[in-house]
Design an enzyme around this catalytic site. Sequence first.
Site, PDB file in Angstrom:
ATOM      1  CB  THR A 140      -0.966  -0.005   1.200  1.00  0.00           C
ATOM      2  OG1 THR A 140      -0.214  -0.110   2.404  1.00  0.00           O
ATOM      3  CG2 THR A 140      -1.949  -1.171   1.101  1.00  0.00           C
ATOM      4  CB  THR A 170       1.500   5.501   3.832  1.00  0.00           C
ATOM      5  OG1 THR A 170       0.726   6.557   3.269  1.00  0.00           O
ATOM      6  CG2 THR A 170       2.323   6.038   4.983  1.00  0.00           C
ATOM      7  CB  CYS A 171       2.659   0.216   3.951  1.00  0.00           C
ATOM      8  SG  CYS A 171       1.148   0.431   4.922  1.00  0.00           S
ATOM      9  CB  SER A 172       5.156   0.506  -0.555  1.00  0.00           C
ATOM     10  OG  SER A 172       4.541  -0.750  -0.416  1.00  0.00           O
TER      11      SER A 172
END
Length: 157
Positions: A45, A47-49
């Site tokens: 996703t 922000t996660c990546s």
Amino acid sequence: MISIGSSLPEVSFGRLVDGEMTNPHTNAIFGDKKVVVFAVPGAFTPTCSAAHLPGYVTIGDKIKAKGIDDIVCISVNDAFVLEAWKQTQNAEHITMLADGNATFTKNIGLDMDTGDFGGTRSLRYSMLVEDGVVTKLNIEDPGRFEVSDAQTMLDSL
């Protein structure tokens, strides 16, 4: 909801080790150790990546230099997805734990319902766990990324 001083619930996670599925339990991962944990709503996703996992990849050595035995990422995904994400993010030194049916996440009260977007997911958070007990805890409000990042954790160690 989990808080500082809480013991982690005893559950099993999914984890790929050398291509083989394993199901380590909470005590095996966190017992007799100092572990930094961060959770993401989902692998791959935005922000996660782009920020959350990369921060721990970039300064993971500085975090471990503070006496931390392991850095763990938990997500409500399956172990195969997390292993693929780990490879694309060059996160070899991060232990990826799959909480596929959100058992751990629900037990600590940090689950959220994203509806048709993805169903049950984890809130974004970070914590320091010492011998299975939470000693630091940073929980994000839904949609935020301000306190669970790697630098905030490093600064608190």
